[in-house]
Design a protein around this motif. Structure first.
Motif, PDB file in Angstrom:
ATOM      1  N   TRP B 195       0.889  -1.269   0.001  1.00 34.13           N
ATOM      2  CA  TRP B 195      -0.167   0.007   0.026  1.00 34.13           C
ATOM      3  C   TRP B 195       0.982   1.148   0.153  1.00 34.13           C
ATOM      4  O   TRP B 195       1.932   1.354   0.403  1.00 34.13           O
ATOM      5  CB  TRP B 195      -0.829   0.110   1.311  1.00 34.13           C
ATOM      6  N   GLU B 196       0.410   2.159  -0.721  1.00 29.55           N
ATOM      7  CA  GLU B 196       1.322   3.500  -0.561  1.00 29.55           C
ATOM      8  C   GLU B 196       0.238   4.705  -0.398  1.00 29.55           C
ATOM      9  O   GLU B 196      -0.687   4.700  -1.351  1.00 29.55           O
ATOM     10  CB  GLU B 196       2.107   3.772  -1.951  1.00 29.55           C
ATOM     11  N   GLY B 197       0.554   5.711   0.458  1.00 27.82           N
ATOM     12  CA  GLY B 197      -0.081   6.773   0.532  1.00 27.82           C
ATOM     13  C   GLY B 197       0.765   7.842  -0.308  1.00 27.82           C
ATOM     14  O   GLY B 197       1.740   8.152   0.177  1.00 27.82           O
ATOM     15  N   GLY B 198       0.121   8.825  -0.997  1.00 26.93           N
ATOM     16  CA  GLY B 198       0.905   9.848  -1.624  1.00 26.93           C
ATOM     17  C   GLY B 198       0.095  11.098  -1.781  1.00 26.93           C
ATOM     18  O   GLY B 198      -1.314  11.160  -1.832  1.00 26.93           O
ATOM     19  N   VAL B 199       0.867  12.042  -2.410  1.00 25.18           N
ATOM     20  CA  VAL B 199       0.020  13.549  -2.750  1.00 25.18           C
ATOM     21  C   VAL B 199       0.529  13.820  -3.920  1.00 25.18           C
ATOM     22  O   VAL B 199       1.865  13.861  -4.135  1.00 25.18           O
ATOM     23  CB  VAL B 199       0.447  14.378  -1.622  1.00 25.18           C
ATOM     24  N   PHE B 200      -0.482  14.248  -4.804  1.00 19.44           N
ATOM     25  CA  PHE B 200       0.092  14.898  -6.128  1.00 19.44           C
ATOM     26  C   PHE B 200      -0.082  16.453  -5.766  1.00 19.44           C
ATOM     27  O   PHE B 200      -1.258  17.087  -5.158  1.00 19.44           O
ATOM     28  CB  PHE B 200      -0.947  14.702  -6.876  1.00 19.44           C
ATOM     29  N   ASP B 201       0.946  17.368  -6.034  1.00 21.76           N
ATOM     30  CA  ASP B 201       0.705  18.703  -6.069  1.00 21.76           C
ATOM     31  C   ASP B 201       0.984  19.155  -7.534  1.00 21.76           C
ATOM     32  O   ASP B 201       2.064  19.401  -7.853  1.00 21.76           O
ATOM     33  CB  ASP B 201       1.774  19.480  -4.991  1.00 21.76           C
ATOM     34  N   ASN B 202       0.125  19.333  -8.215  1.00 25.91           N
ATOM     35  CA  ASN B 202      -0.009  19.475  -9.655  1.00 25.91           C
ATOM     36  C   ASN B 202      -0.414  20.872  -9.944  1.00 25.91           C
ATOM     37  O   ASN B 202      -0.979  21.764  -9.173  1.00 25.91           O
ATOM     38  CB  ASN B 202      -0.892  18.625 -10.371  1.00 25.91           C
ATOM     39  N   THR B 203       0.173  21.302 -11.234  1.00 23.48           N
ATOM     40  CA  THR B 203      -0.140  22.539 -11.748  1.00 23.48           C
ATOM     41  C   THR B 203      -0.947  22.266 -13.145  1.00 23.48           C
ATOM     42  O   THR B 203      -0.162  21.303 -13.724  1.00 23.48           O
ATOM     43  CB  THR B 203       0.897  23.617 -11.667  1.00 23.48           C
ATOM     44  N   TYR B 204      -1.735  23.143 -13.548  1.00 22.20           N
ATOM     45  CA  TYR B 204      -2.407  22.876 -14.794  1.00 22.20           C
ATOM     46  C   TYR B 204      -2.284  24.184 -15.495  1.00 22.20           C
ATOM     47  O   TYR B 204      -2.353  25.239 -15.078  1.00 22.20           O
ATOM     48  CB  TYR B 204      -3.877  22.357 -14.624  1.00 22.20           C
ATOM     49  N   LEU B 216       3.559  17.877 -13.067  1.00 21.12           N
ATOM     50  CA  LEU B 216       3.080  16.860 -12.184  1.00 21.12           C
ATOM     51  C   LEU B 216       4.321  16.522 -10.933  1.00 21.12           C
ATOM     52  O   LEU B 216       5.132  16.316 -11.429  1.00 21.12           O
ATOM     53  CB  LEU B 216       2.685  15.561 -12.971  1.00 21.12           C
ATOM     54  N   ASP B 217       3.604  16.608  -9.957  1.00 22.57           N
ATOM     55  CA  ASP B 217       4.535  16.484  -8.612  1.00 22.57           C
ATOM     56  C   ASP B 217       4.043  15.377  -7.721  1.00 22.57           C
ATOM     57  O   ASP B 217       3.149  15.722  -6.982  1.00 22.57           O
ATOM     58  CB  ASP B 217       4.746  17.894  -8.071  1.00 22.57           C
ATOM     59  N   TYR B 218       4.598  14.294  -7.728  1.00 20.45           N
ATOM     60  CA  TYR B 218       3.954  13.094  -7.082  1.00 20.45           C
ATOM     61  C   TYR B 218       4.896  12.649  -5.780  1.00 20.45           C
ATOM     62  O   TYR B 218       6.091  12.710  -6.302  1.00 20.45           O
ATOM     63  CB  TYR B 218       3.591  11.807  -7.482  1.00 20.45           C
ATOM     64  N   ARG B 219       4.446  12.765  -4.573  1.00 18.27           N
ATOM     65  CA  ARG B 219       5.307  12.534  -3.555  1.00 18.27           C
ATOM     66  C   ARG B 219       4.889  11.382  -2.975  1.00 18.27           C
ATOM     67  O   ARG B 219       3.697  11.376  -2.258  1.00 18.27           O
ATOM     68  CB  ARG B 219       5.588  13.784  -2.492  1.00 18.27           C
TER      69      ARG B 219
END
Lengths: 588, 284
Positions: B195-204, B216-219
């Motif tokens: 399992w993995e929990g992550g966050v995208f902090d993206n701009t469009y 696209l910025d996934y952490r």
């Protein structure tokens, strides 16, 4: 020198040749013990779940008449043996390549049928089998609803068996789908071999076991065992390495030599095999999981391996699958200079520039050669390091134990290639002394080959996702078995290996997966900390690799087997002479 | 984004928004409020402004509708990204990016839709995880469950930021030439699952009325054993890129410092929008 089973080139028997060789089976199996006449005169029907309905009429203690699903009857020789409330009988169907081994459980009218046949796999000689669970149909009596079933209740057990033929074996059941065995009389080479197996529970003390020596002769061994009395009744069917038919029944007795730990959840009784999610279901009757490294391993020439190594050579990749639990690297050797002098062997000078770079030369040479190395400290004052010997063809690799506390050294000197193939490692182990300021080496004491680990078993977790169980089943071989998702043990294979005692509880273990993937694992096992460290050496189409190995161990148990090994007077075995004589009589 | 301005404005309150420099957060806040109001059946009227002219009202509602449309479009875009990634449809994923888009992943920045971004998805992910097939190989599992999405559309509605939390079920075939793995595969295993929990902090960015991924910025924040679950989660341990392209043939164009280790259980993350009731931003 006898050829080990994994090197032996078994004849590819044609279907027609097998037809001819099976003619004597019409008379039924032979047996050194008296057959039972329990079935003589009896008539009954065996009904199996999703399998055959077999109507038997037993005319005597060695002749029966069979009708399958009410079809045409055939008459055949058979043999029957009894063990407590269990009757086991075996026969082939004349004019065909198939037969039946049947276990009748007289306490509850259950029957388990093993249909067996030849020419069902691309290697015709390999006996195929399909198990069917069922019952004896008794008119006027309600059919039983229970069945014999698969079990993990005998997982981990080890036996010493002596058949009435004089054949003596060690047999280990570390897995629920495979077993390993050591032929103490037939071969005497003290090597472990593995075979896909079934383990079926009759009751708490009685079980059915079978194995087929896939990848080897293809012979099937099946028996019913009683753990209270440690006795067995069984049959053996197939063609031995001389391509001679072996179809006989036997009685045997033995002892339980040990029990390995079983790691499944406590509510898991092994009635189902917990294959992983990607398991391919059997596509046809008799199909099962069989590890076939002798067939799947692609042989390469020395030159092909060399060319692959020129394209890609990987040394000491810290992200390798078997490195996740490695011990930390040691910088103990950095800045040191020493000589290792092996008895009747090479003498090498070493200078360790830092924790990862060394220079070495043969004694007397002026030129130093530079190599990358890595070192572990598996015990106090002991270093285990490894380096490639660059530029050689075939590639060479040295793994050296430096036991500074005792002034001793042991070297595993490996090279790619054996007389059998280019992508298989060969190696020699040399014992010697360290020459270095401040180290007083003994004149006669050396590290030495040992049988101290024989019989012991450890699980080795190379990462949290990869664990294997090593059973050091003989002083010259080991098996490894892969845990399934429920931590039952599954697929299994074995190989010759060498064990060196370095100190109490500290051993060097080197194993080449001969005729498997050809790679070598050389580790120092420290049973005090239950951790190993070492190096892999392999070559193949993906290039050459020296890998880092490190695993966490658990003690899985021990088989008391050391006493069976080593040169000793052996009882004469008359299985060939007596059985061959009987086969000859049958042929007449 | 002018946070001070944002926090000083009330959502749906009496203050009339500046039509010249409308607060982006005001818009999103208004939209949230509108949605909230709609969901709570007449609890309040959607952002009515006292003495508002019909013209202003139409303008305001049109604007709100436009923002809602933008937000939905961005959510769809991100769902399309997740779906494409899960299915191994890497070419489809790449086509969601703007030409000068970038992807940030594992301490690497991949620049340009048809250069770095393609390298990351097609060559790095595709080769390693899906063997260059337009479908996952046996044993490959990636399933992003997207949740807690927050979308901020810029005042000019030509760009946006968004945060998407996700919980991923991951499974990849373990790569090894060892006999151990061959045997594990034989018995249906040889797959690492977690399992993995992550966050995208993206701009469009909006190009010709079409929203595209600008960055696209996934952490990955935490990972947990598949069987044991999140209670036994530990900080995500993904080995960052150590070399740039072309030294690493599938590597990034630039390296950036990997994010500091996060706590497995929770990680303080500032909110991107004000609290719908208190109007306060929380910076963690």
């Amino acid at each position: 020198m006898n050829e080990p089973m994994h090197r032996f080139k078994y004849t590819k028997l044609s279907k027609e040749a097998i037809d001819g060789k099976l003619v004597p089976t019409a008379a039924g199996p032979i047996c050194m013990s008296e057959y039972s006449d329990f079935l003589s005169g009896k008539t009954f029907k065996i009904v199996t779940d999703n399998g055959p309905v077999l109507s038997y009429a037993f005319k005597s203690k060695n002749r029966l008449v069979l009708a399958e699903k009410g079809e045409t009857t055939v008459e055949s020789g058979y043999g029957a043996l009894t063990l407590k409330h269990v009757v086991f009988f075996s026969h082939m169907v004349p004019g065909t390549q198939k037969g039946f081994n049947v276990v009748l459980d007289l306490t509850n009218d259950l029957a388990t049928v093993f249909e067996v046949w030849f020419s069902g796999y691309k290697d015709n000689r390999e006996v195929q089998r399909q198990m069917y669970y069922g019952y004896i149909e008794i008119p006027g009596k309600e059919s039983p609803t229970t069945r014999h079933h698969l079990t993990n209740r005998i997982e981990g057990k080890g036996f010493h068996w002596i058949q009435d033929t004089g054949v003596e074996t060690l047999e280990f059941y570390p897995s629920i789908v495979s077993s390993s065995f050591v032929e103490l009389t037939r071969r005497g080479d003290e090597l472990t071999y593995c075979a896909p197996s079934d383990f079926i529970m009759i009751n708490d003390n009685m079980y059915i076991y079978d194995r087929v020596e896939c990848e080897f002769s293809g012979v099937m061994t099946i028996y019913v065992m009683d753990l209270f009395s440690v006795t067995q009744i069984g049959a053996r069917l197939g063609f031995n390495e001389k391509d001679a038919l072996e179809y006989y029944m036997f009685r045997g007795s033995g002892e339980i030599v040990g029990q390995l730990a079983v790691l499944e959840p406590f509510n898991d009784h092994g009635d189902k095999i917990a294959f992983g999610p990607n398991m391919t279901p059997a596509a046809k009757k008799g199909e099962r999981m069989v590890y076939r490294p002798l067939q799947s391993f692609a042989n390469m020439t020395e030159d092909e391996v060399h060319q692959a190594g020129l394209k890609k050579t990987t040394v000491f990749d810290p992200d390798a699958n078997m490195a996740a639990h490695s011990l930390p690297f040691s910088d103990f050797l950095a800045g040191k200079e020493l000589t290792v002098r092996y008895d009747d062997g090479p003498v090498w000078n070493y200078r360790f520039d830092d924790a990862k770079k060394l220079r070495w030369r043969r004694e007397g040479e002026a030129q130093w050669r530079e190599e990358a190395y890595r070192a572990f400290e598996p015990d106090d004052g002991m270093i285990f390091f490894c380096h490639l010997r660059s530029g050689t063809k075939p590639a060479e690799c040295k793994k050296i134990v430096l036991d500074f506390a005792n002034g001793l050294t042991t070297c595993v000197n490996s090279r790619m290639g054996t007389e059998y193939m280019g992508n298989e490692v060969s190696y020699q182990i040399a014992f010697g002394v360290i020459e270095m300021k401040g180290v007083e080496a003994p004149r006669y004491v050396r590290h030495a080959l040992t049988d101290e680990l024989a019989g012991r078993a450890f699980s080795w977790s190379y990462s949290d996702q990869m664990t294997s169980m090593h059973a050091y089943s003989t002083p010259h071989s080991a098996s490894w078995t892969i845990y399934m998702d429920n931590q039952a043990l599954g697929a299994q294979w074995s190989a010759p290996c060498k064990y060196v005692k370095l100190r109490d509880d500290v051993y060097l273990f080197s194993l080449v997966e001969e005729a498997c993937n050809g790679g070598q694992m050389t580790v120092v096992i420290n049973a005090k900390i239950m951790h190993d460290c070492g190096f892999g050496f392999s070559g193949g189409k993906n290039g050459l690799e020296i890998g880092i190995i490190g695993a966490l161990a658990r003690n899985i148990g021990c088989y008391d087997v050391k006493r069976f090994f080593g040169p000793k007077p052996r009882k004469s075995v008359n299985v060939d002479g007596r059985l061959e004589a009987k086969v000859s009589r049958n042929l007449k | 984004m002018n946070r001070e301005e944002t926090t000083s404005r009330s959502i749906g309150g009496p203050m009339k928004p500046s039509t010249e420099r409308r607060s982006f957060i005001w818009k999103t806040g208004a939209a949230f409020t509108a949605l909230f109001a709609a969901a709570s059946a007449g609890a309040s009227k959607p952002t009515a402004v006292k003495n508002e002219s019909l013209e202003d009202k139409v303008a305001r509602l049109s604007d709100q509708l436009g923002v809602l449309g933008d937000m939905n479009a961005i959510r769809k875009l991100h769902h399309a990204y997740g779906s494409g990634l899960d299915r191994g449809a890497y070419d489809d994923v790449i086509n969601l990016f703007a030409d000068d888009g970038e992807a940030r992943f594992n301490g690497g920045v991949f620049l340009g839709k048809n250069k770095g971004v393609r390298r990351l998805f097609v060559e790095h992910f595709g080769r390693g995880l899906a063997e260059n097939r337009k479908a996952p190989i046996q044993g490959f599992l990636l399933d992003h469950a997207q949740q807690e999405d927050i979308v901020e559309v810029a005042p000019d509605r030509q760009s946006a930021k968004a945060r998407f939390h996700c919980i991923v079920q991951s499974g990849v075939p373990v790569e090894s030439n060892s006999s151990l793995l061959a045997m594990a595969r034989l018995q249906g295993q040889g797959i690492a699952q977690w399992w993995e929990g992550g966050v995208f902090d993206n701009t469009y960015v909006k190009e010709k009325d079409v929203w595209k991924i600008s960055r696209l910025d996934y952490r990955a924040i935490w990972q947990a054993d598949y069987a044991l679950g999140r209670s036994y989660a530990r900080p995500a341990c993904v080995r960052p890129f150590s070399k740039t392209y072309p030294d690493d043939p599938t590597g990034p164009d630039m390296l950036i410092p990997p994010a500091p280790d996060a706590q497995a259980e929770t990680e303080p993350r500032r909110f991107l929008i004000p609290h719908p009731m208190t109007r306060e931003l929380w910076n963690g």
